[in-house]
Design a protein around this motif. Structure first.
Motif, PDB file in Angstrom:
ATOM      1  N   GLU B 233       0.840  -1.198   0.000  1.00  0.00           N
ATOM      2  CA  GLU B 233       0.000   0.000   0.000  1.00  0.00           C
ATOM      3  C   GLU B 233       0.879   1.254   0.000  1.00  0.00           C
ATOM      4  O   GLU B 233       0.531   2.274  -0.593  1.00  0.00           O
ATOM      5  N   ARG B 236       2.105   2.014  -3.456  1.00  0.00           N
ATOM      6  CA  ARG B 236       0.985   2.612  -4.192  1.00  0.00           C
ATOM      7  C   ARG B 236       0.879   4.094  -3.838  1.00  0.00           C
ATOM      8  O   ARG B 236       0.751   4.953  -4.701  1.00  0.00           O
ATOM      9  N   ARG B 237       0.965   4.383  -2.544  1.00  0.00           N
ATOM     10  CA  ARG B 237       0.895   5.764  -2.063  1.00  0.00           C
ATOM     11  C   ARG B 237       2.070   6.582  -2.625  1.00  0.00           C
ATOM     12  O   ARG B 237       1.894   7.734  -3.040  1.00  0.00           O
ATOM     13  N   ILE B 239       3.631   6.150  -5.398  1.00  0.00           N
ATOM     14  CA  ILE B 239       3.417   6.441  -6.820  1.00  0.00           C
ATOM     15  C   ILE B 239       2.430   7.600  -6.975  1.00  0.00           C
ATOM     16  O   ILE B 239       2.609   8.462  -7.838  1.00  0.00           O
ATOM     17  N   GLU B 240       1.417   7.654  -6.105  1.00  0.00           N
ATOM     18  CA  GLU B 240       0.484   8.788  -6.137  1.00  0.00           C
ATOM     19  C   GLU B 240       1.200  10.104  -5.846  1.00  0.00           C
ATOM     20  O   GLU B 240       0.958  11.126  -6.476  1.00  0.00           O
ATOM     21  N   LEU B 241       2.114  10.052  -4.860  1.00  0.00           N
ATOM     22  CA  LEU B 241       2.809  11.269  -4.449  1.00  0.00           C
ATOM     23  C   LEU B 241       3.853  11.720  -5.467  1.00  0.00           C
ATOM     24  O   LEU B 241       4.174  12.904  -5.551  1.00  0.00           O
ATOM     25  N   GLY B 242       4.403  10.774  -6.197  1.00  0.00           N
ATOM     26  CA  GLY B 242       5.509  11.081  -7.104  1.00  0.00           C
ATOM     27  C   GLY B 242       6.803  11.186  -6.315  1.00  0.00           C
ATOM     28  O   GLY B 242       6.781  11.372  -5.093  1.00  0.00           O
ATOM     29  N   GLU B 358       3.275   0.605 -13.408  1.00  0.00           N
ATOM     30  CA  GLU B 358       3.284   2.057 -13.251  1.00  0.00           C
ATOM     31  C   GLU B 358       4.405   2.719 -14.035  1.00  0.00           C
ATOM     32  O   GLU B 358       4.782   3.862 -13.781  1.00  0.00           O
ATOM     33  N   GLU B 425       2.409   6.199   5.266  1.00  0.00           N
ATOM     34  CA  GLU B 425       1.086   5.885   5.798  1.00  0.00           C
ATOM     35  C   GLU B 425       0.575   7.010   6.694  1.00  0.00           C
ATOM     36  O   GLU B 425      -0.587   7.438   6.597  1.00  0.00           O
TER      37      GLU B 425
END
Lengths: 327, 621
Positions: B233, B236-237, B239-242, B358, B425
């Motif tokens: 997780e 995944r987070r 990758i969202e943040l860059g 990704e 997290e």
């Protein structure tokens, strides 16, 4: 007609202070360069002008304002505004201790006049760590395994690298009781000059030593007998056999030696030779470390191929014999 | 350079071991006229061959583990395949304590007699072994040697059996019988893997755990189970943040390195991410060798995917496509678990050319050390991966600009890395709210020695040392506490009246101590501090790489001086010896190249200063 040809782009000057005195040196210079520009006498041992600095001996350490530990002058590049101190109590302490630690474990009697002067100047007394241990049997240090030393039986004698001289060929001897592990010979044999890689550091810690693979004799190794390791050895641990023999019989005398500069007669490269002559006999050949072509390094012929010179009379005699087979 | 090899040839077994690692040897090209003309004039292979030097350590491992030693023929074969001069390969092989360069019995037992094991009967075990067979002598198909800390302190005393042709085993609860059982030719023992995390086994304590939350609950061999427990997780987070967002969170979290130096992780990551030079590398420093430390082993054995995911995040954030995990050679079970984890992650697309679909590439190589504490020093670790002797480099330049293969490199301790998913997290500020102002986040401590329940404990930074001892049940057997060794052999001794010491970077610093790698070695009144100091002196003398004079000779002189004090054979007065020890400590701290030499006198100095250790044990001169 002679116009200087620039070999490198001009370098920016960097200003630093050494012991409070400002000095400007080209960018990329080392602290040692800056010290020398100010004629500050800085002890060195592993450093050699013709080799990459390995900063292993730590006798050249200086103090830099803002740094947690002392830094080696021989390899650390200057940075603008650097405040360098070479004569603080901290610097003197570390330099003296390095001299004492080396002196207590290695025979430095052939390390030269500079070294003697420095040890006097810093008041180094290696004896206070106990008398140097007696030589170990030949090969004993070669067999030591990393990470498994045994507690010393008598801690009142200082463990040392004392051991018999290794003589396994006609050209040079290896007297590792004098080895300070400065890495110079390894560099000269490898990437800094010869690219032969016949020797390397083996083992670990105090048991580290210069060695061929499995400590085989030199003539079974990749050695090409260029003698460049001898040329860079600062303590006489590596020595031409001729010099070693003369020293052993007590007839080596540098005050009776003349040095003649000439060009090597063997090939077209043009290596400069310094021919050391004692009592009309060539006893050693070297090359200056600052020479453009050699940087102090030679090949087997230039360094060892001089025996014919002394045989000129025999040879011309034999030529005469050939020309005139009579009587 | 032309290789000069002796006539000694590798045995079929040795060749097979190398084939397995390197692929079959390529036969030499046909000697046509042109090739003959070029013989000795050109270097074939170029960069590709040069890049094979990095396989030297794995190749030496292949020989050692297959036949139990590295023969001349075996070394020749390695040199020919990797284009390494034999003198250099010998120099590398002889640098490591787990390699043997002379014929050896097929099983070598390394019996830990280091600090924690010493407090738990290792000396008596060594004496019993001596009575059986002298150290390093063939005892009939096996031999034994004393060993520095094996990172099994929670199960002390411990031993590691290197067995030719079979997997190594590392076991706690060492006894003559256990060793005999492990060395028997038909032995079926495997690593028990029962590393202790008492909090994780305790339902009441378990809920507060963050770093250890999965330990004991997740199946360490299953990627699916890892994901069922929240695994991946964080990636995944990320990758969202860059990449820039991840670095911002890590910076905001004020995460400091857990390996001993407490360097800000965000600063390190940003410095590498900003380097225009490519490629970049990320490395997990799992060469956990500080005596008394076993927290990283616990993480790798019981939650290995967490390290794989964390390193992937580090690679993503800093623009590295290749990561390394450098694990100490004495950790067979952790190695096996990580191999399995990396393999599963690769198969399922969590590593490889397109991670999680990704559009970024990242892969991990696992490298094993071979018995060298100094290789935990970051630049020595680079050298080791590059196939050279593990000798630390002079800094500057620093790893963020000139690291592995001379490229920008992030290198972090295992524990530091596994904090990163937690940072993502909770968010940087959320993470920074844990612990103290100067020391954020949770922290793992390794409790061993005379403690009731040894093991890895997780507390928030700022907890009192005394509270940590209470968590572990206090001094074993209710005996009186004499001292705590905090931070390991490179740390320092703490007195019983200092148990209020807050476990934070600034708290330790203010008390003149260091948390180091989280070692809390509990020493009761029955122990001999002088003996522990001598063991520390022996450790540094053994583990010095030998490169610089202050450490190479200084560690020898330090051990000699301590022995003189213990045996009452001083040179001059006892005060003279103590003055000499101080002088040695100063030159090692000031002038050594790396942290090993700089810290080599620290713990001993604290024992002298705080406990007057060497007048008590030595008698009068």
């Amino acid at each position: 007609m002679s116009v200087p040809v620039p070999l490198a782009p001009p370098r920016r000057l960097v200003e630093v202070t050494v012991d409070g005195r400002p000095v400007r040196v080209p960018e990329g210079s080392t602290i040692l360069d800056a010290c020398r520009a100010l004629a500050i006498d800085t002890p060195t041992l592993c450093y050699a002008p013709n080799l990459t600095p390995v900063n292993a001996c730590r006798v050249c350490v200086v103090e830099i304002t803002g740094a947690r530990t002392l830094v080696p002058a021989c390899s650390r590049p200057v940075e603008a505004g650097m405040e360098i101190a070479t004569d603080t109590e901290r610097v003197r302490h570390s330099r003296r201790l390095v001299m004492e630690l080396l002196g207590s474990s290695v025979d430095l009697s052939l390390a030269g006049e500079d070294w003697e002067r420095w040890t006097r100047a810093y008041g180094a007394d290696p004896e206070r760590f106990g008398a140097r241990m007696d030589p170990l049997p030949a090969g004993e240090r070669d067999r030591r395994r990393a990470g498994h030393h045994h507690e010393p039986e008598d801690p009142t004698v200082a463990e040392s690298v004392a051991q018999p001289v290794t003589i396994d060929n006609e050209l040079y001897v290896r007297d590792y009781a004098r080895c300070v592990l400065c890495y110079r010979c390894v560099e000269a044999c490898g990437e800094d000059a010869q690219h032969t890689f016949a020797i390397a550091v083996a083992g670990r810690g105090f048991d580290a030593r210069i060695s061929t693979e499995f400590a085989v004799p030199l003539d079974e190794s990749a050695c090409v007998y260029c003698g460049n390791c001898i040329g860079v050895c600062p303590t006489g641990a590596l020595m031409a056999k001729r010099e070693h023999d003369l020293r052993r019989e007590g007839s080596w005398d540098e005050s009776r030696q003349r040095i003649t500069t000439t060009i090597c007669p063997y090939c077209g490269v043009g290596c400069e030779l310094e021919v050391h002559v004692q009592d009309d006999e060539i006893v050693k050949v070297t090359s200056p470390a600052d020479h453009d072509i050699t940087r102090g390094h030679l090949c087997i012929k230039g360094r060892f191929g001089f025996a014919y010179v002394g045989r000129r009379d025999e040879r011309s005699a034999s030529r005469r014999d050939r020309a005139d087979p009579a009587p | 350079m032309e290789l000069h090899l002796s006539d000694a040839a590798a045995s079929p077994e040795e060749r097979a071991a190398l084939d397995e690692l390197l692929g079959p040897a390529v036969p030499p090209a046909l000697p046509d006229a042109r090739v003959r003309f070029l013989e000795g004039r050109v270097a074939r292979g170029g960069h590709e061959l040069a890049s094979r030097r990095t396989l030297l350590l794995p190749a030496l491992h292949a020989l050692q583990s297959r036949v139990g030693w590295i023969s001349e023929g075996g070394l020749n074969e390695v040199c020919a395949r990797l284009d390494v001069p034999p003198a250099e390969a010998y120099g590398v092989a002889s640098f490591y304590a787990l390699f043997r360069l002379e014929p050896s019995p097929p099983t070598v037992v390394h019996v830990c007699d280091d600090l924690a094991c010493r407090l738990r009967g290792a000396r008596e075990l060594v004496e019993a072994l001596e009575a059986e067979a002298p150290e390093d002598a063939d005892a009939g198909g096996w031999t034994w040697v004393r060993s520095p800390c094996l990172g099994m302190c929670d199960q002390a005393p411990a031993f590691l059996a290197q067995r030719a042709g079979r997997p190594d085993v590392s076991l706690g609860g060492a006894s003559l019988a256990a060793i005999r059982a492990a060395v028997a030719p038909e032995a079926t023992v495997t690593c028990a893997g029962a590393v202790s995390a008492p909090q994780a086994w305790d339902p009441a304590a378990r809920s507060g755990l963050r770093l250890l939350r999965r330990v004991g609950r997740v199946d360490p061999t299953s990627l699916d189970d890892y994901r069922a427990h929240g695994g991946y997780e964080a990636l995944r987070r990320a990758i969202e943040l860059g990449p820039a967002g991840v670095i911002r969170e890590v910076t905001d979290a004020k995460l400091l390195g857990r390996g001993g130096a407490a360097f800000p992780t965000g600063v390190k990551w940003r410095a590498v991410a900003e380097q225009p030079v490519r490629p970049h590398y990320v490395i997990a420093n799992a060469d956990e060798s500080e005596p008394g430390t076993f927290k990283d082993r616990l993480l790798m054995e019981l939650d290995p995917f967490a390290l794989v995911e964390s390193l992937t995040i580090a690679g993503f954030a800093t623009g590295a496509e290749r990561g390394f995990i450098y694990i100490r050679g004495e950790y067979p079970l952790a190695t096996e678990r990580l191999e399995l984890a990396i393999e599963q992650a690769r198969r399922r697309g969590f590593l490889g050319p397109d991670v999680m679909g990704e559009n970024f590439a990242f892969d991990i190589e696992l490298r094993r050390g071979a018995g060298a504490y100094v290789c935990g020093e970051e630049t020595a670790l680079f050298e080791s991966i590059e196939g050279k002797r593990g000798e630390p480099r002079n800094k500057p330049p620093f790893p963020v600009t000139h690291g592995l293969f001379g490229r920008p490199t992030v290198i972090n301790n295992v524990e530091t890395l596994v904090n990163v998913p937690l940072v993502l997290e909770l968010g940087g500020p959320g993470y920074a709210a844990i612990g103290t102002e100067g020391s954020t986040g949770p922290r793992l401590f390794c409790l061993s020695g005379h403690v009731e329940r040894p093991g890895v404990y997780e507390v928030e930074h700022g907890a009192r040392l005394g509270d940590l001892l209470d968590l572990a049940g206090g001094v074993a057997g209710g005996r009186r506490l004499q001292a705590v060794l905090l931070g390991g052999a490179a740390g320092g001794f703490v007195r019983p009246d200092e148990l209020d010491l807050p476990l934070s970077f600034e708290g330790a610093r203010a008390a003149g101590a260091t948390l180091g790698s989280g070692v809390v070695l509990v020493i009761d009144e029955t122990a001999d501090l002088g003996d522990l100091c001598l063991r520390i002196a022996r450790f540094f003398r053994d583990e010095s790489c030998g490169q610089c004079v202050p450490c190479r000779v200084g560690t020898v002189r330090q051990e000699e001086a301590l022995l003189r004090l213990v045996r009452g054979r001083t040179l001059g007065t006892r005060a003279d010896e103590h003055a000499r020890l101080d002088e040695l400590a100063r030159v090692m701290r000031d002038a050594s190249i790396c942290g090993l030499g700089q810290a080599a006198a620290q713990a001993i100095g604290s024992a002298v200063a705080k406990f007057d250790a060497f007048d008590r044990t030595g008698g009068s001169a």
